[in-house]
Every structure is written in C-alpha cells, then in structure tokens.
Design an enzyme around this catalytic site. Structure first.
Site, mmCIF file in Angstrom:
data_model
loop_
_atom_site.group_PDB
_atom_site.id
_atom_site.type_symbol
_atom_site.label_atom_id
_atom_site.label_comp_id
_atom_site.label_asym_id
_atom_site.label_seq_id
_atom_site.Cartn_x
_atom_site.Cartn_y
_atom_site.Cartn_z
ATOM 1 N N GLU A 111 39.440 41.944 46.956
ATOM 2 C CA GLU A 111 38.623 42.143 45.754
ATOM 3 C C GLU A 111 37.138 42.240 46.080
ATOM 4 O O GLU A 111 36.376 42.851 45.325
ATOM 5 C CB GLU A 111 38.858 41.007 44.759
ATOM 6 N N GLU B 215 31.455 43.219 46.476
ATOM 7 C CA GLU B 215 30.972 42.207 45.527
ATOM 8 C C GLU B 215 31.454 40.832 45.975
ATOM 9 O O GLU B 215 32.611 40.470 45.770
ATOM 10 C CB GLU B 215 31.454 42.532 44.117
ATOM 11 N N GLU C 204 39.033 54.078 37.590
ATOM 12 C CA GLU C 204 38.907 53.282 38.811
ATOM 13 C C GLU C 204 39.942 53.742 39.815
ATOM 14 O O GLU C 204 41.111 53.913 39.461
ATOM 15 C CB GLU C 204 39.144 51.784 38.557
ATOM 16 N N LYS D 249 33.347 38.060 43.513
ATOM 17 C CA LYS D 249 34.559 38.337 42.735
ATOM 18 C C LYS D 249 35.653 37.346 43.107
ATOM 19 O O LYS D 249 35.863 37.044 44.283
ATOM 20 C CB LYS D 249 35.057 39.769 42.994
#
Length: 377
Positions: A329, A320, A266, A323
């Site tokens: 995030e 997203e 990541e 999250k």
C-alpha cells in the site's frame, strides 16, 4: 457598471470552458494521494506534473492548499468528497450546497475543477448505511452544481472496486452482486441521465497476488502471452486489464446500461510488498506502468468496445508512507517522496522550480489585473 463587468467575467468563464464531454482530456491521468508526511509541497507537485506533461489529476478530498496550488496551472482536477461526508450530504441538501460553494465554486475558474468523485469504493464494501447514502449524496451535490450553473463544467462520478461484481471470469459472465444491485441500478439510472461514466478501480496486481497459481504474470503485465479466450463473445484477451474492463461492460449491459462508458479511476502495480506479495518488485511495477502507458498512448478501446478509447488514472503519483495495511500500500508511487523517479517509464525527476514560479506569478498578476479592470467597467 460593476454588474456589466461581472456578467462579462461569467460569460468569459463559461464561453471558454469546454461543454462537458467528460472530466478527462487525452487518455492518461494520475492519482495524487497524500497519506504521507514526506512528500513534496503542492506547488512542487504542480511543477512535477507539468514536467511530466500529466494534465489529468485526481485527489481524494478538496484540500484548499492543493486547490490553490493548482490555480492558473491549466491542470484538470477531480476533487473527492470522502466517504465520511456521504450520510450528511445525502440527508441535508443545504450542506451539499455549502460544500460545493466552499470547495468548488470559490476556486473556479482559476483552478480547473472538472469533476467531483462522490465517495470511493462505497458499494460492495458491506456498509449498507453508507451504500444507501451514496445516491442521495450524488444527487444533492449535482443539484448544488445545477443551482450554480456548473453542471456543464463539473462532472459527478463515483469509483467502484471489483467487489461489486459477482464474477468476472470470463468477462462475458460478469454481473453485479445481488446485494449490490439494489443500490447500483438506481445509481446507474441517475448517472445515465447526467452523462457520467462508470468508474472502475482495476488492479491486475491484486488479482495476480490473490491467485498466482491460476494467472500468468505475463498476462497481468501486458507481456506476450496466450491470454484467455471468451467463448460466449468469441473474443481473445492478451492482457488482464482489458478483460477486467470488458467484464464491467458486460455487467453494465446485464443491468440495462449497454451504452455507458467505463473509465479506469485507479490502476497500478506496487514496487515493494510483504513476503506474501512476491510480485511487488520494482521491475514488475516498471513493466506494468510502462506497458500501460504505451497501451493508453495508442488511444484504442477494448476487444468488446474497440471504438471507445480507454482512459485511465494511474495509482499513484507518490509512495505514501502513512497508508495503513500491507507494505504494498505504501509503494504504488511512480515517484519517491523527494521527487525522483521510482523506476524509469519515461518521466523525469523533479527539477528546480524557479523559472516556473516566476512565470506563474506573472500570469496570476495579469489575470488579477484583467479581473479588476473588468469589474470597474
């Protein structure tokens, strides 16, 4: 004879599947996170990935809808065994065997599952029971693969955060934390035996966000800068990601695993954040991801390991919206939920999927016909 057909099918699968030299082809991959209620369907995601020519994909579970959508696509997939399963898989080998059968073997060979990520950022997180279960889970999942003769096709890994390190500046000073070593060394022993890399989630964005007065943002963004000098190794670093990777290599060397490869599972940069995350802007996210893509395309290593080509999975494919945590995030995506680009780093927005759908159906029908024919021999 039906048995002859089955033997031929198995032979074709293992003959044409590459001997395991890693679950990664090339240098660039993407994390396909799905903690959102507004992202495209898996079928459209496949089309998007193909348009972007991104072959290496990681997901954080083994969702069957996703696995089915990836069938026949030629995309290489790493599935995830979530942290919540680790204790069960560690204590019960039969459960591990069932999980592998249901979520891996049953989708091969049409879905190209090339790896299983056993847990995510387990060590260094403060949960000693979970840390203690990680190695047992990894071994039981590997043994399940071995029983199915899949250990040469599907690789076992687990990703670590920077929290496993006691110090990483300068890179040569990096070692594993004392409370991590008791779990890390046996895990590395096992991974060394089965040929798995050390997987690292590395975020210059987070390092800069926590220390904006001590870190030059140009250094974090791969932009021209003086960088840092490591007097022990006599090496100079012009970007933070290389330094983070070499810090991991130094920790591995200190632990007795000098030859183990470090892979980035990541890395990314948020395009929006809270008031205390001022570096989370579209321009900085574009700069980081564009420069990272260029850096990976050069197929080179780090200052400490110049001959070991760096491979990285970018975080993430989509923003997203579900999250938890800080605003950043929810804003790591290269693409917005509607399939349009978040910013331009050379990828295109999602296009109509009609031609590809037809082609995929044709290929699927052809494969089924061939399989039926072989089974009737």
């Amino acid at each position: 004879m039906r048995s002859s057909g089955l033997l031929l099918l198995n032979f074709l699968f293992f003959f044409f599947s590459p001997i395991l030299t890693g679950a990664f082809v090339g240098t660039y991959g993407i994390n396909y996170g799905r903690i959102a209620d507004n992202i495209p369907s898996p079928d459209k995601v496949v089309l998007l990935l193909k348009q972007a020519k991104i072959r290496n994909v990681r997901i954080y579970d083994a969702d069957h809808t996703v696995l089915q959508a990836f069938s026949g696509t030629g995309l290489d997939l790493v599935v995830g065994l979530p942290n919540g399963f680790l204790k069960e898989m560690s204590s019960n080998a039969d459960h591990a065997l069932t999980w592998v059968k249901d979520n891996v073997q049953s989708f091969l060979p049409n879905t190209r599952i090339r790896g299983i990520a056993v847990g995510n950022e387990v060590l260094g997180g403060g949960d000693s029971e979970l840390s203690g279960a990680l190695l047992g889970a990894a071994k039981n999942v590997y043994n399940a693969l071995k029983k199915m003769n899949l250990e040469g096709t599907v690789q076992i890994t687990t990703a670590h955060s920077q929290a496993v390190f006691a110090d990483s500046y300068p890179p040569s000073s990096c070692v594993f934390k004392e409370n991590v070593v008791q779990y890390m060394k046996p895990l590395l022993d096992f991974f060394d035996q089965i040929g798995s890399p050390f997987c690292l989630n590395a975020y210059p964005f987070l390092a800069y966000t926590y220390n904006p007065t001590q870190i030059d943002i140009n250094y974090a963004l791969f932009k021209p800068t003086e960088g840092i000098y490591d007097p022990k190794t006599n090496l100079r670093y012009d970007n933070m990601l290389d330094a983070q990777i070499d810090a991991a290599y130094m920790a591995l060397e200190d632990a007795g695993f000098k030859e183990m490869e470090v892979m980035i599972t990541e890395t990314g940069w948020a395009s929006k954040g809270d008031s205390d995350e001022p570096a989370a802007t579209p321009e900085n996210a574009r700069t980081y991801n564009y420069n990272l893509r260029k850096r990976l395309a050069k197929k080179k290593g780090t200052p400490l390991r110049p001959k070991t080509v760096l491979k990285a999975y970018i975080f993430a494919l989509f923003n997203e919206n579900s999250k938890p945590g800080k605003s950043s995030e929810t804003h790591f995506g290269l693409f917005k939920p509607d399939g349009t680009i978040s910013y331009d780093i050379g990828f295109n927005s999602l296009k109509s999927d009609a031609p590809s759908k037809a082609a995929s159906c044709y290929v699927a029908s052809l494969l089924i016909s061939i399989s039926v024919f072989l089974l009737m021999i």
